[in-house]
Design an enzyme around this catalytic site. Structure first.
Site, PDB file in Angstrom:
ATOM      1  N   ASN A 144       0.851  -1.190   0.000  1.00  0.00           N
ATOM      2  CA  ASN A 144       0.000   0.000   0.000  1.00  0.00           C
ATOM      3  C   ASN A 144       0.879   1.230   0.000  1.00  0.00           C
ATOM      4  O   ASN A 144       2.035   1.199   0.438  1.00  0.00           O
ATOM      5  CB  ASN A 144      -0.916   0.005   1.238  1.00  0.00           C
ATOM      6  N   HIS A 145       0.337   2.319  -0.495  1.00  0.00           N
ATOM      7  CA  HIS A 145       1.015   3.604  -0.399  1.00  0.00           C
ATOM      8  C   HIS A 145       0.731   4.219   0.966  1.00  0.00           C
ATOM      9  O   HIS A 145      -0.392   4.179   1.456  1.00  0.00           O
ATOM     10  CB  HIS A 145       0.525   4.561  -1.494  1.00  0.00           C
ATOM     11  N   THR A 146       1.757   4.788   1.568  1.00  0.00           N
ATOM     12  CA  THR A 146       1.537   5.533   2.799  1.00  0.00           C
ATOM     13  C   THR A 146       1.093   6.950   2.455  1.00  0.00           C
ATOM     14  O   THR A 146       1.269   7.411   1.326  1.00  0.00           O
ATOM     15  CB  THR A 146       2.819   5.580   3.642  1.00  0.00           C
ATOM     16  N   ILE A 159       6.305   3.023   0.336  1.00  0.00           N
ATOM     17  CA  ILE A 159       5.376   1.896   0.250  1.00  0.00           C
ATOM     18  C   ILE A 159       5.450   1.105   1.559  1.00  0.00           C
ATOM     19  O   ILE A 159       6.524   0.863   2.094  1.00  0.00           O
ATOM     20  CB  ILE A 159       5.734   0.969  -0.930  1.00  0.00           C
TER      21      ILE A 159
END
Length: 600
Positions: A144-146, A159
């Site tokens: 996931n992207h932060t 990531i």
């Protein structure tokens, strides 16, 4: 990042194709048709493709594995040339396939008979058991992207990766989305179009956005109602007490089962070979359940046997020959630790003697005589990155040898003790709290290696872990993998190597305490059901699916390990007082030595 597979050529549609599994009827070139047909319907490839197509597929797989060392394919797999496969790590079990126009990247591990159908996206850290079938146009995203920094564009932010863990016999419909951090239990079904944002229990049928329980494919078994919560451990406490009472009442029968009266030795399983470890396991099991030495042989005779194993020159201990005599003396110096038996016997025999109120006759010279530079060279030679468990095994032996030497006031060469702790402190990864790297598949090696290394050093000497919160994060992530921790897949090594680090780190911090207790409660409930009446525990949990597996047969090793595991789990949950025993051997909870690094 590994470059992807070049997309295969497009081929026009056949003039007549049965949409089922019947044969294709067309005048189009058969080889070209087969190539296109099986890109989209690969399940029939090995039963219907001609020899030329099969040869081409096998050559394709050979080229892929030759180019990518971390890729492995089992028997009768299929990987479409029209798939975009850009993985760092890729493992396919037997008869698993990847259809055309699927997109894979990251670290993907699949068991046997798994399918990734056309236009499916599988990216990030993804682990599947056996027989996982995934419909077309599904996305499984193990990253996931932060977005923690509002002043930085999201695509520029780091990531994060927890991973997606999928059990066995799982059916995932078309156009499903599964996000990072989700675990899907065995025999679950995910309805088409579902968006899965939280864990799916084993046997559940879920659907919708967000996915919710629709019904049960496999109804929860009775013991599911017994799974405790951190606020309701009373029922679990009763089960723990009942288990301990039963185990104590059957202790004599258990020990008799593994006593070979003809040879006068304990064996790990009835009819098994004479080895060192069963003698030590029998002493620990008897101490746990009866508070005394095994009655099959006078304690003085058992003590004398074990003490005579030690080689006076190296201080190491060989394996027993079939006739009961000690085998050849191990090599002198630290190289003698490369013998796995000798290394583990430092633990097993040393603690068995300790339980009997005695100890080694000689120092462990292989460690006491080592210079700091020699020790550091030995540590550098360990397989930290590829086999962290093996590296931890030798660190455990080193630390335990120091433990026995220090109790004899044998500190070894000046600087050697400090060199060991300095090397460990410098090698620890602050992101995971662990030593070593993944073995290319998952966190099993890293976590199991951490247990062995920390048990023989930080735990045994009462020293604080460098990064306890990161240890907890890493271990909890690992414990979500169903292929190791589903009830019928557990083994003593994997469960011990999870609960001991959590228990140890939990003595320093309450970080994620609820998560730790919930996991320990679930594992404890499972473990209490692994006992076989009047036989003890097998190394691996009993299961109808693995009834013939040798590891599920009860033995002394499994019994000693699971009894210790149950204490650690019970103490983490807060019900250890119901057991009436505490390990005093290899898995003892209290530090054995304190103040190890102190001025001379």
């Amino acid at each position: 990042m590994i470059r992807g597979i070049k997309t295969g050529r497009r081929i026009g549609p056949p003039t007549s194709v049965d949409v089922g599994l019947s044969s294709v009827t067309t005048d189009v070139d058969a080889a070209a048709l087969d190539q296109s047909y099986f890109d989209f319907s690969p399940w029939g490839f090995w039963s219907r493709a001609d020899d030329r197509a099969r040869d081409r597929q096998l050559d394709h797989q050979r080229r892929l594995t030759a180019a990518h060392p971390d890729w492995q394919f089992g028997e009768r797999c299929f990987v479409s040339e029209a798939a975009a496969v850009q993985n760092d790590v890729l493992r396919l079990g037997d008869r698993s396939y990847i259809a055309g126009h699927a997109y894979l990247s990251g670290e993907v591990i699949m068991g046997r008979d798994c399918t990734i159908n056309t236009f499916t996206v599988v990216r990030g850290k993804i682990t599947m058991g056996d027989a996982v079938r995934i419909g077309a146009h599904t996305s499984i995203l193990g990253f996931n992207h932060t977005m923690s920094d509002p002043d930085t564009e999201v695509f520029r932010q780091p990531i994060s990766t927890v991973g997606v863990n999928i059990g066995s016999d799982v059916w995932i419909g078309s156009q499903v989305v599964i996000v990072d951090g989700v675990t899907i239990g065995d025999k679950a079904m995910i309805a088409a179009g579902a968006v899965v944002v939280k864990d799916v229990p084993a046997g559940a049928v879920v659907g919708g956005n967000p996915a919710r329980l629709l019904r049960w494919r496999v109804p929860p078994v009775e013991e599911a109602n017994e799974q405790p919560t951190p606020t309701a451990s009373g029922d679990l406490a009763g089960r723990v007490k009942a288990f301990a009472e039963r185990a104590r009442s059957e202790a004599a029968a258990v020990l008799d089962r593994y006593w070979d009266g003809d040879s006068g030795w304990f064996t790990d399983k009835p009819g098994g070979p004479i080895k060192v470890r069963p003698q030590c396991d029998a002493i620990e099991v008897a101490d746990l359940l009866t508070g005394a030495a095994p009655s099959q042989l006078p304690a003085a005779d058992q003590l004398d046997r074990l003490r005579r194993l030690q080689d006076p020159d190296s201080g190491l201990l060989p394996e027993i020959e079939p006739d009961g005599r000690p085998g050849p003396a191990p090599r002198s110096g630290l190289v003698g630790l490369w013998d796995r038996d000798s290394a583990y016997h430092i633990l097993a025999v040393g603690y068995a003697l300790d339980v009997l109120g005695s100890g080694f006759e000689h120092p462990v010279r292989a460690v006491a005589d080592a210079e700091p530079a020699e020790l550091l060279e030995f540590l550098d030679s360990l397989p930290w990155q590829e086999k962290a468990w093996s590296a931890g095994h030798y660190i455990d032996a080193l630390g335990t040898a120091l433990r026995w030497n220090l109790t004899r006031d044998e500190r070894g060469r000046p600087g050697t003790v400090e060199a060991l702790w300095g090397a460990l402190a410098l090698r620890v990864d602050p992101r995971t709290g662990m030593w070593g790297g993944r073995d290319g598949e998952d966190l099993l090696q890293v976590v199991n290696g951490f247990y062995r290394a920390s048990r023989g050093t930080y735990a045994q000497f009462g020293l604080p872990l460098p990064h306890p919160e990161r240890v907890i994060d890493t271990v909890l992530t690992h414990a979500r993998v169903q292929r190791y921790f589903a009830r019928d897949r557990q083994n003593a090594c994997n469960v011990l190597d999870v609960i001991h680090p959590l228990w140890l780190a939990g003595r320093q911090t309450d970080y994620r305490r609820e998560d730790v207790v919930a996991l320990a409660s679930s594992l404890l409930s499972d473990a209490l059901g692994h006992w076989t009446p009047e036989q003890g525990f097998g190394f691996q949990a009993p299961s109808p699916a693995a009834a013939s597996a040798p590891a599920t047969v009860p033995g002394l090793q499994g019994t000693e390990m699971w009894l210790s595991i149950i204490w650690l789990l019970s103490d983490t949950v807060g019900v250890a007082g119901e057991l009436g025993y505490k390990p005093r051997g290899v898995h003892r909870p209290e530090p054995a030595v304190s103040g190890v690094v102190r001025p001379r």
